[in-house]
Design a protein around this motif. Sequence first.
Motif, PDB file in Angstrom:
ATOM      1  N   VAL A 116       1.235   0.114  -7.771  1.00 20.27           N
ATOM      2  CA  VAL A 116       2.229  -0.647  -8.544  1.00 20.27           C
ATOM      3  C   VAL A 116       2.420  -2.019  -7.910  1.00 20.27           C
ATOM      4  O   VAL A 116       2.441  -3.040  -8.604  1.00 20.27           O
ATOM      5  CB  VAL A 116       3.576   0.111  -8.612  1.00 20.27           C
ATOM      6  CG1 VAL A 116       4.672  -0.769  -9.209  1.00 20.27           C
ATOM      7  CG2 VAL A 116       3.431   1.398  -9.415  1.00 20.27           C
ATOM      8  N   MET A 117       2.540  -2.046  -6.599  1.00 16.27           N
ATOM      9  CA  MET A 117       2.742  -3.313  -5.889  1.00 16.27           C
ATOM     10  C   MET A 117       1.559  -4.252  -6.101  1.00 16.27           C
ATOM     11  O   MET A 117       1.745  -5.456  -6.311  1.00 16.27           O
ATOM     12  CB  MET A 117       2.971  -3.030  -4.402  1.00 16.27           C
ATOM     13  CG  MET A 117       4.251  -2.262  -4.153  1.00 16.27           C
ATOM     14  SD  MET A 117       4.342  -1.623  -2.459  1.00 16.27           S
ATOM     15  CE  MET A 117       5.656  -0.407  -2.640  1.00 16.27           C
ATOM     16  N   GLN A 118       0.354  -3.716  -6.083  1.00 16.61           N
ATOM     17  CA  GLN A 118      -0.828  -4.536  -6.333  1.00 16.61           C
ATOM     18  C   GLN A 118      -0.820  -5.079  -7.761  1.00 16.61           C
ATOM     19  O   GLN A 118      -1.169  -6.242  -7.980  1.00 16.61           O
ATOM     20  CB  GLN A 118      -2.093  -3.713  -6.099  1.00 16.61           C
ATOM     21  CG  GLN A 118      -2.306  -3.331  -4.657  1.00 16.61           C
ATOM     22  CD  GLN A 118      -3.391  -2.274  -4.485  1.00 16.61           C
ATOM     23  OE1 GLN A 118      -4.083  -1.902  -5.433  1.00 16.61           O
ATOM     24  NE2 GLN A 118      -3.533  -1.776  -3.267  1.00 16.61           N
ATOM     25  N   LYS A 119      -0.423  -4.255  -8.724  1.00 15.20           N
ATOM     26  CA  LYS A 119      -0.414  -4.675 -10.125  1.00 15.20           C
ATOM     27  C   LYS A 119       0.529  -5.845 -10.375  1.00 15.20           C
ATOM     28  O   LYS A 119       0.297  -6.630 -11.294  1.00 15.20           O
ATOM     29  CB  LYS A 119      -0.023  -3.500 -11.042  1.00 15.20           C
ATOM     30  CG  LYS A 119      -1.119  -2.493 -11.222  1.00 15.20           C
ATOM     31  CD  LYS A 119      -0.668  -1.360 -12.127  1.00 15.20           C
ATOM     32  CE  LYS A 119      -1.771  -0.333 -12.310  1.00 15.20           C
ATOM     33  NZ  LYS A 119      -1.347   0.761 -13.185  1.00 15.20           N
ATOM     34  N   ILE A 120       1.588  -5.960  -9.578  1.00 12.46           N
ATOM     35  CA  ILE A 120       2.532  -7.069  -9.784  1.00 12.46           C
ATOM     36  C   ILE A 120       2.203  -8.267  -8.894  1.00 12.46           C
ATOM     37  O   ILE A 120       2.972  -9.221  -8.836  1.00 12.46           O
ATOM     38  CB  ILE A 120       3.995  -6.623  -9.604  1.00 12.46           C
ATOM     39  CG1 ILE A 120       4.279  -6.158  -8.177  1.00 12.46           C
ATOM     40  CG2 ILE A 120       4.344  -5.548 -10.639  1.00 12.46           C
ATOM     41  CD1 ILE A 120       5.759  -5.915  -7.901  1.00 12.46           C
ATOM     42  N   GLY A 121       1.050  -8.214  -8.233  1.00 11.03           N
ATOM     43  CA  GLY A 121       0.582  -9.360  -7.464  1.00 11.03           C
ATOM     44  C   GLY A 121       0.937  -9.363  -5.993  1.00 11.03           C
ATOM     45  O   GLY A 121       0.648 -10.334  -5.287  1.00 11.03           O
ATOM     46  N   MET A 122       1.544  -8.302  -5.506  1.00 18.30           N
ATOM     47  CA  MET A 122       1.873  -8.243  -4.084  1.00 18.30           C
ATOM     48  C   MET A 122       0.593  -8.014  -3.274  1.00 18.30           C
ATOM     49  O   MET A 122      -0.351  -7.382  -3.748  1.00 18.30           O
ATOM     50  CB  MET A 122       2.874  -7.130  -3.796  1.00 18.30           C
ATOM     51  CG  MET A 122       4.260  -7.400  -4.335  1.00 18.30           C
ATOM     52  SD  MET A 122       5.411  -6.081  -3.878  1.00 18.30           S
ATOM     53  CE  MET A 122       6.914  -7.023  -3.739  1.00 18.30           C
ATOM     54  N   GLN A 123       0.609  -8.532  -2.061  1.00 17.58           N
ATOM     55  CA  GLN A 123      -0.512  -8.386  -1.149  1.00 17.58           C
ATOM     56  C   GLN A 123      -0.125  -7.458  -0.004  1.00 17.58           C
ATOM     57  O   GLN A 123       0.998  -7.548   0.517  1.00 17.58           O
ATOM     58  CB  GLN A 123      -0.905  -9.754  -0.572  1.00 17.58           C
ATOM     59  CG  GLN A 123      -1.260 -10.785  -1.623  1.00 17.58           C
ATOM     60  CD  GLN A 123      -2.491 -10.422  -2.413  1.00 17.58           C
ATOM     61  OE1 GLN A 123      -3.514 -10.031  -1.830  1.00 17.58           O
ATOM     62  NE2 GLN A 123      -2.418 -10.534  -3.733  1.00 17.58           N
ATOM     63  N   LYS A 124      -1.050  -6.616   0.409  1.00 14.26           N
ATOM     64  CA  LYS A 124      -0.805  -5.737   1.542  1.00 14.26           C
ATOM     65  C   LYS A 124      -0.763  -6.575   2.815  1.00 14.26           C
ATOM     66  O   LYS A 124      -1.667  -7.368   3.084  1.00 14.26           O
ATOM     67  CB  LYS A 124      -1.902  -4.674   1.639  1.00 14.26           C
ATOM     68  CG  LYS A 124      -1.726  -3.710   2.796  1.00 14.26           C
ATOM     69  CD  LYS A 124      -2.849  -2.687   2.817  1.00 14.26           C
ATOM     70  CE  LYS A 124      -2.759  -1.794   4.029  1.00 14.26           C
ATOM     71  NZ  LYS A 124      -3.854  -0.819   4.049  1.00 14.26           N
ATOM     72  N   GLU A 125       0.297  -6.392   3.588  1.00 13.35           N
ATOM     73  CA  GLU A 125       0.442  -7.135   4.837  1.00 13.35           C
ATOM     74  C   GLU A 125       0.220  -6.275   6.064  1.00 13.35           C
ATOM     75  O   GLU A 125      -0.023  -6.801   7.137  1.00 13.35           O
ATOM     76  CB  GLU A 125       1.816  -7.803   4.903  1.00 13.35           C
ATOM     77  CG  GLU A 125       1.967  -8.899   3.867  1.00 13.35           C
ATOM     78  CD  GLU A 125       3.198  -9.742   4.065  1.00 13.35           C
ATOM     79  OE1 GLU A 125       4.145  -9.304   4.768  1.00 13.35           O
ATOM     80  OE2 GLU A 125       3.233 -10.856   3.513  1.00 13.35           O
ATOM     81  N   GLY A 126       0.325  -4.972   5.934  1.00 11.00           N
ATOM     82  CA  GLY A 126       0.061  -4.129   7.086  1.00 11.00           C
ATOM     83  C   GLY A 126       0.709  -2.765   6.979  1.00 11.00           C
ATOM     84  O   GLY A 126       1.378  -2.440   5.999  1.00 11.00           O
ATOM     85  N   VAL A 127       0.489  -1.973   8.029  1.00  5.52           N
ATOM     86  CA  VAL A 127       1.048  -0.628   8.119  1.00  5.52           C
ATOM     87  C   VAL A 127       2.077  -0.612   9.236  1.00  5.52           C
ATOM     88  O   VAL A 127       1.813  -1.091  10.342  1.00  5.52           O
ATOM     89  CB  VAL A 127      -0.063   0.413   8.396  1.00  5.52           C
ATOM     90  CG1 VAL A 127       0.534   1.807   8.568  1.00  5.52           C
ATOM     91  CG2 VAL A 127      -1.095   0.408   7.273  1.00  5.52           C
TER      92      VAL A 127
END
Length: 157
Positions: A116-127
């Motif tokens: 969902v986060m990817q679909k709204i344009g968010m980028q993964k920053e880490g774990v």
Amino acid sequence: MYAYAKDPETVKYLSFDYYKNLTEAKTEILNYFVKSPQGKWGIKLKANHKLIGTIDFRLDAPDLKAEIGYAIGRENWGNGYAPEAATRVLRLGFAELGLKRIEALHCSENPKSGRVMQKIGMQKEGVLHNNTQLKGRTVDDVLYAITEDQWRKQIGK
């Protein structure tokens, strides 16, 4: 809210346990939503106005940022409702409130929330390792974020 949060699978990655009865749901609504309603909304179907989930927006005004979180009842998973609601919250944060960053976390065991986060344009920053206590155990969280500049580029403004 009881209709969807009585399902253990729906609340598997949420901080509260599934509702065993309507009284528990009413108590949670009073203690969480009514007690402090700012930035908390229901997600309902346009066709019949049935409540299918919630989305919240935790504002950090001094740092011009916020965190979002959402929950959708299992029977409505995969229909695009969470991205639709989250997109509206991004617009509120960036276009209306002038925020510079909006972030979200999901349990590493729940990659669908990350999608969902990817679909709204968010980028993964880490774990964030051992970040959250979830129903008696320690879990990792995955951090996603989007900045105002990234959002404006995404929407073409």
